[in-house]
Enzyme design. Structure first.
Site, PDB file in Angstrom:
ATOM      1  N   ARG A 195      23.327 119.936  39.389  1.00  0.00           N
ATOM      2  CA  ARG A 195      22.594 118.905  38.650  1.00  0.00           C
ATOM      3  C   ARG A 195      21.649 119.484  37.612  1.00  0.00           C
ATOM      4  O   ARG A 195      21.211 118.790  36.723  1.00  0.00           O
ATOM      5  CB  ARG A 195      21.836 118.017  39.628  1.00  0.00           C
ATOM      6  N   GLY A 205      12.257 106.470  38.080  1.00  0.00           N
ATOM      7  CA  GLY A 205      13.322 107.456  38.130  1.00  0.00           C
ATOM      8  C   GLY A 205      14.587 107.086  37.384  1.00  0.00           C
ATOM      9  O   GLY A 205      15.563 107.830  37.397  1.00  0.00           O
ATOM     10  N   CYS A 241      14.042  93.106  69.361  1.00  0.00           N
ATOM     11  CA  CYS A 241      14.099  93.846  68.096  1.00  0.00           C
ATOM     12  C   CYS A 241      12.735  93.767  67.418  1.00  0.00           C
ATOM     13  O   CYS A 241      12.158  92.692  67.287  1.00  0.00           O
ATOM     14  CB  CYS A 241      15.190  93.249  67.211  1.00  0.00           C
ATOM     15  N   HIS A 294      21.430  99.198  36.443  1.00  0.00           N
ATOM     16  CA  HIS A 294      22.406  99.798  37.361  1.00  0.00           C
ATOM     17  C   HIS A 294      21.748 100.136  38.687  1.00  0.00           C
ATOM     18  O   HIS A 294      20.531 100.270  38.764  1.00  0.00           O
ATOM     19  CB  HIS A 294      23.019 101.058  36.744  1.00  0.00           C
ATOM     20  N   HIS A 342      20.139 100.582  30.791  1.00  0.00           N
ATOM     21  CA  HIS A 342      21.115  99.560  31.202  1.00  0.00           C
ATOM     22  C   HIS A 342      21.060  99.364  32.731  1.00  0.00           C
ATOM     23  O   HIS A 342      21.138 100.339  33.483  1.00  0.00           O
ATOM     24  CB  HIS A 342      22.506 100.030  30.768  1.00  0.00           C
ATOM     25  N   CYS A 389      27.474 100.312  28.374  1.00  0.00           N
ATOM     26  CA  CYS A 389      27.790  99.095  27.628  1.00  0.00           C
ATOM     27  C   CYS A 389      29.307  98.915  27.517  1.00  0.00           C
ATOM     28  O   CYS A 389      30.043  99.899  27.480  1.00  0.00           O
ATOM     29  CB  CYS A 389      27.154  99.156  26.235  1.00  0.00           C
ATOM     30  N   ASN A 417      16.683 102.078  40.828  1.00  0.00           N
ATOM     31  CA  ASN A 417      15.441 102.493  40.191  1.00  0.00           C
ATOM     32  C   ASN A 417      15.305 101.693  38.909  1.00  0.00           C
ATOM     33  O   ASN A 417      16.135 101.821  38.024  1.00  0.00           O
ATOM     34  CB  ASN A 417      15.464 103.987  39.832  1.00  0.00           C
TER      35      ASN A 417
HETATM   36 ZN    ZN Z   1      24.017  99.484  27.741  1.00  0.00          ZN
HETATM   37 ZN    ZN Z   2      16.360  91.959  64.692  1.00  0.00          ZN
END
Ligand code: ZN
Ligand code: ZN
Ligand code: ZN
Length: 335
Positions: free
Chosen positions: A20, A159, A196, A166, A164, A43, A153
């Site tokens: 990265r 971040g 729970c 996403h 656009h 786009c 994000n």
């Molecule tokens: Zn775009």
């Molecule tokens: Zn639950």
């Protein structure tokens, strides 16, 4: 090949993904830079700039990678993990490592460059949720994988590197720390009370109402009792269920409706802040049903306070806004 390494003290897994670093404008410039409309690979018409799609919804029945999509899912061009190969779990003396196997995908939520989750219609948001679901159901068939992070994000300070709208999905062979922590807490509560903990939260908050921002037939949006961040908001299904991807259709519809109005409230009250939105769901390939007491939910974490340096360094949070105050402010917004 990216690598997963386990911290021997806390048991936390970390991805070491040196690949990265090859992406442009990485940490040499810490200032967030964001790719706008001119160079936008998300786009319509720019499909060739992304890897071929793994899923797309089209209304007019065009072919794969044609530009008439309404939601499009593609592998991340700079993946943190790699799909092919074996895990090769191994020890290195006292340390544990494995290959960085997994998937890293991008869900392009709308063809419209200018829309945000808050400005999309409820059916448009629901379509994004069903794309999450479809990818989860597909990827969880891979026996090497244990968890899929689904998150979004919004804004450069949260971040995002592309304007656009996403979301992202990272499928992992290990269970992330925050999920492990929540599952552990839910298990302790269940062992003590046979209930729970999230169902208990929903019940008590609904009864008192002081931290409930909005609710509908299936979902409750509330400010958690001990939030880490100002205006942290959780959306929980009222019905107990461990996994997001197993929810019935009407719950996605209700979730889309509530997400829309909660995000509009946050945008209006706080001038469209950056935020992270994260789906919390039980791990899979869990043969022993050790996570049945877990209760899926969505967390929205606005990026408001400039105190980030403190909790990053210490893991201890200082929140200047009480959840009761946050609830009052968000409830007062006129929709
Ligand atoms: Zn775009
Ligand atoms: Zn639950
Ligand atoms: Zn959670």
């Amino acid at each position: 090949m990216p690598e997963l390494r386990k911290d021997p003290v806390t048991g936390r897994w970390v991805i070491i993904s040196t690949e990265r670093r090859k992406r442009p404008n990485d940490f040499r410039f810490e200032r967030p830079s964001i790719i706008g409309r001119e160079e936008c690979p998300f786009c319509p018409g720019q499909e060739a700039l992304t890897p071929p799609e793994v899923l797309a919804y089209r209304q007019n029945g065009g072919g794969a990678n044609s530009s008439d999509w309404v939601v499009r899912v593609v592998p991340n061009k700079f993946p943190a993990l790699q799909v092919e190969g074996g895990l090769d779990r191994e020890g290195d003396g006292m340390f544990d490592r494995m290959n960085g196997i997994g998937a890293h995908e991008v869900i392009i939520e709308t063809p419209d460059h200018d829309k945000t989750f808050a400005s999309m219609s409820e059916p448009e948001i629901e379509r994004v949720l069903s794309a999450y679901r479809e990818r989860l159901l597909d990827l969880k068939q891979d026996r090497r994988l244990r968890y899929i992070l689904v998150f979004k994000n919004q804004g450069a300070t949260a971040g995002a590197t592309l304007e656009h709208a996403h979301s992202q999905l990272i499928a992992l062979p290990v269970v992330p720390d925050f999920v492990r922590e929540e599952i552990e807490g839910a298990r302790r509560h269940f062992e003590a009370k046979e209930r729970c903990v999230f169902c208990d939260i929903v019940r008590q908050e609904m009864a008192s109402g002081t931290r409930v921002i909005q609710e509908n037939a299936d979902i409750v949006a509330l400010a958690p009792y001990a939030p880490r961040f100002p205006f942290e908001t959780w959306l929980l299904p009222r019905r107990h269920a461990s996994r997001f991807e197993d929810a019935p259709r009407h719950e996605y519809e209700s979730l889309a409706r509530l997400l829309k109005s909660v995000l509009v409230r946050i945008d209006r009250a706080l001038e469209s802040p950056a935020y992270n939105l994260i789906v919390h769901s039980a791990p899979f390939n869990d043969a022993n049903h050790t996570t049945d007491h877990y209760h899926w939910h969505v967390e929205i974490l606005p990026k408001l306070a400039r105190t980030a340096g403190f909790e990053w360094g210490t893991g201890f949070y200082i929140n200047p806004t009480s959840p009761e105050e946050a609830t009052r402010v968000l409830k007062a917004v006129k929709l």
